[in-house]
Design a protein around this motif. Structure first.
Motif, PDB file in Angstrom:
ATOM      1  N   LEU A   1      -0.721  36.495 -28.866  1.00 39.82           N
ATOM      2  CA  LEU A   1      -1.892  36.504 -27.983  1.00 39.82           C
ATOM      3  C   LEU A   1      -2.061  35.226 -27.156  1.00 39.82           C
TER       4      LEU A   1
ATOM      5  N   LEU B   1      -4.602  37.752 -19.166  1.00 39.02           N
ATOM      6  CA  LEU B   1      -5.608  38.712 -19.625  1.00 39.02           C
ATOM      7  C   LEU B   1      -7.033  38.362 -19.201  1.00 39.02           C
TER       8      LEU B   1
ATOM      9  N   VAL C   1      -9.102  43.694 -24.139  1.00 35.11           N
ATOM     10  CA  VAL C   1      -8.069  43.534 -25.162  1.00 35.11           C
ATOM     11  C   VAL C   1      -8.650  43.917 -26.512  1.00 35.11           C
ATOM     12  N   THR C   2      -7.914  44.760 -27.247  1.00 39.82           N
ATOM     13  CA  THR C   2      -8.321  45.112 -28.606  1.00 39.82           C
ATOM     14  C   THR C   2      -7.137  44.930 -29.553  1.00 39.82           C
TER      15      THR C   2
ATOM     16  N   LEU D   1      -1.980  46.108 -30.588  1.00 40.36           N
ATOM     17  CA  LEU D   1      -2.565  45.301 -29.524  1.00 40.36           C
ATOM     18  C   LEU D   1      -2.612  46.180 -28.277  1.00 40.36           C
ATOM     19  N   SER D   2      -3.816  46.426 -27.776  1.00 38.90           N
ATOM     20  CA  SER D   2      -3.988  47.247 -26.577  1.00 38.90           C
ATOM     21  C   SER D   2      -4.615  46.382 -25.489  1.00 38.90           C
ATOM     22  N   MET D   3      -4.033  46.419 -24.312  1.00 37.00           N
ATOM     23  CA  MET D   3      -4.529  45.631 -23.187  1.00 37.00           C
ATOM     24  C   MET D   3      -4.729  46.559 -22.005  1.00 37.00           C
TER      25      MET D   3
END
Length: 118
Positions: free
Chosen positions: A93, A100, A105-106, A18-20
């Protein structure tokens, strides 16, 4: 007695990352939003969370933020990364969705390699 030539075992498991990507100036109740994300990740029992500060970037406004010029040093990018089991990430999430609203977000599948001693 000969020393074991392979004292470590590598173990691969499927996981997700999870990348933010958000701004360092993004706040949540007067505190940096990335700090709240890390706190919630810890409280959710996720494996870990890391934060990296960017030195330059731009977002939807196309305005470049950089550390090269002091007057533009606000709004620098921050990357928060969490790697864990997909079910745990997907459950996490919704608990941070409110943080967010301006983030990119990925969620990507990754191979997590664990190293352990024999």
């Amino acid at each position: 007695m000969a020393e074991d030539p392979k004292p470590f075992v590598l173990e691969s498991v499927s996981a997700v990352r999870l990348s933010m990507l958000l701004g360092a100036d993004d706040l949540w109740h007067h505190r940096p939003a990335f700090q709240e994300i890390v706190r919630r990740a810890r409280d959710a029992g996720l494996a870990g969370a890391s934060v990296w500060r960017g030195i330059e970037g731009y977002g939807a406004s196309s305005h470049i933020h950089t550390t090269r010029m002091l007057d533009l040093a606000d709004g620098l990018p921050v990357l928060v990364v969490v790697v864990d089991d997909e079910d745990r990430i997907r459950a996490f999430l919704p608990t941070i969705a409110e943080l967010l609203t301006q983030a990119t977000v990925t969620v990507e599948p990754v191979e997590q390699v664990r190293v352990r001693a024999r």
